[in-house]
Write a protein that holds these residues in place. Structure first.
Motif, PDB file in Angstrom:
ATOM      1  N   ALA A   1      -5.269 -15.375  93.752  1.00  0.00           N
ATOM      2  CA  ALA A   1      -5.183 -15.151  92.712  1.00  0.00           C
ATOM      3  C   ALA A   1      -4.994 -16.509  91.845  1.00  0.00           C
ATOM      4  CB  ALA A   1      -3.315 -14.306  92.633  1.00  0.00           C
ATOM      5  N   PHE A   2      -4.610 -16.261  90.522  1.00  0.00           N
ATOM      6  CA  PHE A   2      -4.392 -17.202  89.802  1.00  0.00           C
ATOM      7  C   PHE A   2      -3.681 -17.016  88.353  1.00  0.00           C
ATOM      8  CE2 PHE A   2      -6.480 -19.460  85.365  1.00  0.00           C
ATOM      9  CZ  PHE A   2      -6.264 -21.093  86.500  1.00  0.00           C
TER      10      PHE A   2
ATOM     11  N   GLN B   1      -1.270 -18.549  85.166  1.00  0.00           N
ATOM     12  CA  GLN B   1      -1.159 -19.907  84.571  1.00  0.00           C
ATOM     13  C   GLN B   1      -0.383 -20.184  83.284  1.00  0.00           C
ATOM     14  OE1 GLN B   1      -5.048 -19.486  81.403  1.00  0.00           O
ATOM     15  NE2 GLN B   1      -5.141 -22.020  82.840  1.00  0.00           N
TER      16      GLN B   1
ATOM     17  N   VAL C   1      -2.314 -26.589  90.667  1.00  0.00           N
ATOM     18  CA  VAL C   1      -3.467 -27.471  90.153  1.00  0.00           C
ATOM     19  C   VAL C   1      -3.109 -27.612  88.156  1.00  0.00           C
ATOM     20  CG1 VAL C   1      -4.474 -25.462  89.464  1.00  0.00           C
ATOM     21  CG2 VAL C   1      -5.778 -27.577  89.240  1.00  0.00           C
ATOM     22  N   ALA C   2      -3.378 -29.179  88.730  1.00  0.00           N
ATOM     23  CA  ALA C   2      -3.342 -29.467  87.437  1.00  0.00           C
ATOM     24  C   ALA C   2      -4.541 -30.101  86.818  1.00  0.00           C
ATOM     25  CB  ALA C   2      -2.181 -30.550  87.383  1.00  0.00           C
TER      26      ALA C   2
ATOM     27  N   GLY D   1      -6.650 -31.277  88.560  1.00  0.00           N
ATOM     28  CA  GLY D   1      -7.154 -30.657  89.831  1.00  0.00           C
ATOM     29  C   GLY D   1      -8.402 -31.050  90.623  1.00  0.00           C
ATOM     30  N   THR D   2      -8.461 -32.900  90.435  1.00  0.00           N
ATOM     31  CA  THR D   2      -9.564 -33.990  91.313  1.00  0.00           C
ATOM     32  C   THR D   2      -8.835 -34.744  92.137  1.00  0.00           C
ATOM     33  OG1 THR D   2      -7.719 -36.091  90.413  1.00  0.00           O
ATOM     34  CG2 THR D   2      -9.657 -35.339  88.936  1.00  0.00           C
TER      35      THR D   2
ATOM     36  N   ILE E   1      -3.188 -19.826  93.371  1.00  0.00           N
ATOM     37  CA  ILE E   1      -3.176 -20.572  92.391  1.00  0.00           C
ATOM     38  C   ILE E   1      -2.264 -20.763  90.655  1.00  0.00           C
ATOM     39  CG2 ILE E   1      -5.610 -21.552  91.074  1.00  0.00           C
ATOM     40  CD1 ILE E   1      -7.303 -20.606  92.777  1.00  0.00           C
TER      41      ILE E   1
ATOM     42  N   ASP F   1      -1.895 -23.237  87.600  1.00  0.00           N
ATOM     43  CA  ASP F   1      -2.012 -23.782  86.556  1.00  0.00           C
ATOM     44  C   ASP F   1      -1.062 -24.437  85.861  1.00  0.00           C
ATOM     45  OD1 ASP F   1      -3.758 -25.616  84.667  1.00  0.00           O
ATOM     46  OD2 ASP F   1      -5.226 -23.913  83.749  1.00  0.00           O
TER      47      ASP F   1
ATOM     48  N   THR G   1      -1.248 -26.878  84.048  1.00  0.00           N
ATOM     49  CA  THR G   1      -1.376 -27.643  82.765  1.00  0.00           C
ATOM     50  C   THR G   1      -0.786 -27.526  81.071  1.00  0.00           C
ATOM     51  OG1 THR G   1      -3.688 -26.948  82.456  1.00  0.00           O
ATOM     52  CG2 THR G   1      -3.821 -28.149  83.525  1.00  0.00           C
ATOM     53  N   ARG G   2      -0.758 -25.259  81.285  1.00  0.00           N
ATOM     54  CA  ARG G   2      -0.215 -25.039  79.564  1.00  0.00           C
ATOM     55  C   ARG G   2       0.745 -24.926  79.857  1.00  0.00           C
ATOM     56  NH1 ARG G   2      -5.410 -22.306  78.218  1.00  0.00           N
ATOM     57  NH2 ARG G   2      -6.680 -23.708  79.448  1.00  0.00           N
TER      58      ARG G   2
ATOM     59  N   ASN H   1      -9.649 -38.728  82.607  1.00  0.00           N
ATOM     60  CA  ASN H   1      -9.800 -37.757  81.814  1.00  0.00           C
ATOM     61  C   ASN H   1      -9.623 -36.540  82.097  1.00  0.00           C
ATOM     62  OD1 ASN H   1     -10.730 -39.173  79.829  1.00  0.00           O
ATOM     63  ND2 ASN H   1     -12.926 -38.419  79.767  1.00  0.00           N
ATOM     64  N   ARG H   2      -9.415 -36.235  83.332  1.00  0.00           N
ATOM     65  CA  ARG H   2      -8.192 -34.655  84.035  1.00  0.00           C
ATOM     66  C   ARG H   2      -7.305 -35.373  85.135  1.00  0.00           C
ATOM     67  NH1 ARG H   2      -8.924 -30.052  83.142  1.00  0.00           N
ATOM     68  NH2 ARG H   2      -8.941 -29.470  84.705  1.00  0.00           N
TER      69      ARG H   2
END
Lengths: 163, 288
Positions: free
Chosen positions: B5-6, B8, B29-30, B32-33, B50, B52, B54-55, B107-108
């Motif tokens: 599942a994802f 955000q 995950v931010a 993701g690297t 998952i 995320d 970043t938001r 950049n990531r």
């Protein structure tokens, strides 16, 4: 198999797209397999070679390192979105041809995109700026000198046009 | 296997509720690297949810309160390498971030990710060690603040999966007379992992070392500070002989920590040389 698909909307090469993606799907796979933008190449798959570079909100990123679902609401530019005026090639593309900067071609989309991102933020780069900008993209034909020359050539042509 | 599942989340509260609910099952995950190579190799077996981050608003801050610089964990290495406030207050951190991976990775990849994944070669960690950073974690159960040294000492246990790193802050070096040195040794300049990284900050008065902090990355299981050397150097003039002695103290300590290793045939002489260089650099006086 992953179940819950996610619907994301993002701008790809200037066009708003709505795409259904799996939670674990990578941006590189969505671009290539769902949008058929096969100019983006996968090399190492672990963020070291840069072949899969696309611009995410104007910044070069490895599309193998980005979850497609994370791209919702963002702006993506792939090599297919690089164009010059009318039907012409972009000055960078033309310069890559003229400087002989394309050998096997696998790194070329990424190199052009790195050059494009550089010129957008820094229209008058030094050679060191250029070297840094392409430092995350490997050319296994080792044709770096021609690639640097090509970007320099594009800069010169674009500066000439400005004046 | 449970379905993936994802999520955000856009607020910290929302994220903490998700982490509380999914805990062990979650993959945060931010940039993701670090996550993506694992995903590619082994999938998310056991961690299919998952999240995320970043938001989430409020995790990308950079600001000064009177005496401390705060850096949100979502700042990318590119942002840290170019942020005017960080460049002027903690140039060594900018240098460390600028040395990470490649432009695409910078950049990531985020500074928070560097701390959470905590590879032995994490380039920003040695800089954060000598800047004496404090890390703030949040969870539904409450917040906790931990010094980077304590965080590294308990690194084997990793963080609680219901926690999220929300702030990194450190004292603004009090005066202008701190001098910095950062050196990353790798097989090539770009897109390479550290074989070794040296971070040093020091201040001198009348040619004598008042305080010297040294950290080394990629030699011990986690980047580490070497305070015995700092103590040894206090009050001394950084002559060639003093620098040599100091480097010897440090490499002896490395031996004690890790035991003999085959790689030492190369690593210890190089480490000794780099430490000497970082200290001889002080003869130029402390300028930023």
């Amino acid at each position: 198999m992953d179940g819950n698909t996610i619907s994301i909307a993002c701008e790809v090469n200037g066009v708003m797209r709505r795409i259904e993606v799996e939670p674990t799907e990578r941006l590189v796979d969505v671009l290539r397999d769902k949008l058929f933008l096969t100019g983006t190449k996968e090399g190492c798959g672990i963020g070291e070679c840069g072949a899969c570079t696309v611009l995410l909100d104007d910044m070069p990123v490895n599309s193998c390192m980005v979850l497609a679902a994370q791209a919702g609401g963002r702006r993506i530019l792939t090599i297919e979105g690089i164009k010059g005026e009318g039907t012409a090639l972009h000055p960078l593309q033309q310069a890559f041809i003229d400087a002989g900067a394309v050998q096997c071609g696998y790194c070329t989309p990424a190199m052009v995109l790195c050059g494009y991102a550089l010129l957008k933020s820094n229209p008058h780069p030094t050679e060191d700026d250029i070297r840094l900008a392409i430092s995350g993209t490997l050319c296994r034909c080792t044709g770096y000198v021609q690639i640097i020359e090509a970007i320099n050539l594009a800069v010169a042509r674009m500066e000439h046009k400005e004046n | 296997m449970p379905e993936s599942a994802f999520y955000q989340p856009t607020s910290l509260d929302e994220a903490l509720v998700l982490l509380e609910k999914h805990g062990q099952e979650s993959t945060v995950v931010a940039g993701g690297t670090d996550v993506m190579p694992v995903l590619r190799e082994k999938g998310l077996a056991g961690h299919p949810v998952i999240i995320d981050i970043t938001r989430i608003s409020g995790l990308s801050q950079v600001y000064c309160e009177p005496s401390r610089l705060h850096i949100g964990p979502l700042n990318t290495h590119t942002q840290i390498a170019t942020h005017p406030m960080i460049l002027s207050i903690a140039p060594i951190l900018s240098t460390a971030s600028a040395s990470v991976g490649s432009p695409q990775i910078r950049n990531r990849g985020t500074i928070g990710g560097n701390l959470i994944t905590l590879a032995a070669c994490a380039d920003t960690v040695s800089a954060l060690l000598i800047l004496e950073a404090q890390l703030e974690f949040a969870s539904i159960q409450g917040n906790r603040s931990i010094s980077i040294t304590d965080y590294l000492n308990t690194a084997g246990q990793r963080i609680d999966p219901t926690e999220l790193l929300v702030d990194i802050h450190f004292p603004i070096p009090s005066s202008d007379d701190w001098g910095y040195f950062f050196h990353k040794l790798a097989r090539r300049h770009a897109a390479a992992k550290s074989r070794m990284s040296i971070a040093r900050m020091a201040r001198l008065s009348h040619g004598k070392i008042v305080e010297c902090r040294l950290a080394v990355g990629a030699v011990t299981p986690w980047p580490r500070r070497f305070d015995a050397v700092g103590k040894f150097l206090e009050g001394k003039v950084p002559t060639e002989q003093v620098c040599q002695q100091a480097a010897k103290i440090l490499t002896d300590e490395v031996r004690l920590i890790t035991g003999e290793r085959r790689s030492f045939l190369y690593k210890l002489p190089v480490l000794e040389e780099l430490i000497q260089r970082s200290l001889l650099d002080l003869q130029k006086g402390c300028t930023r």
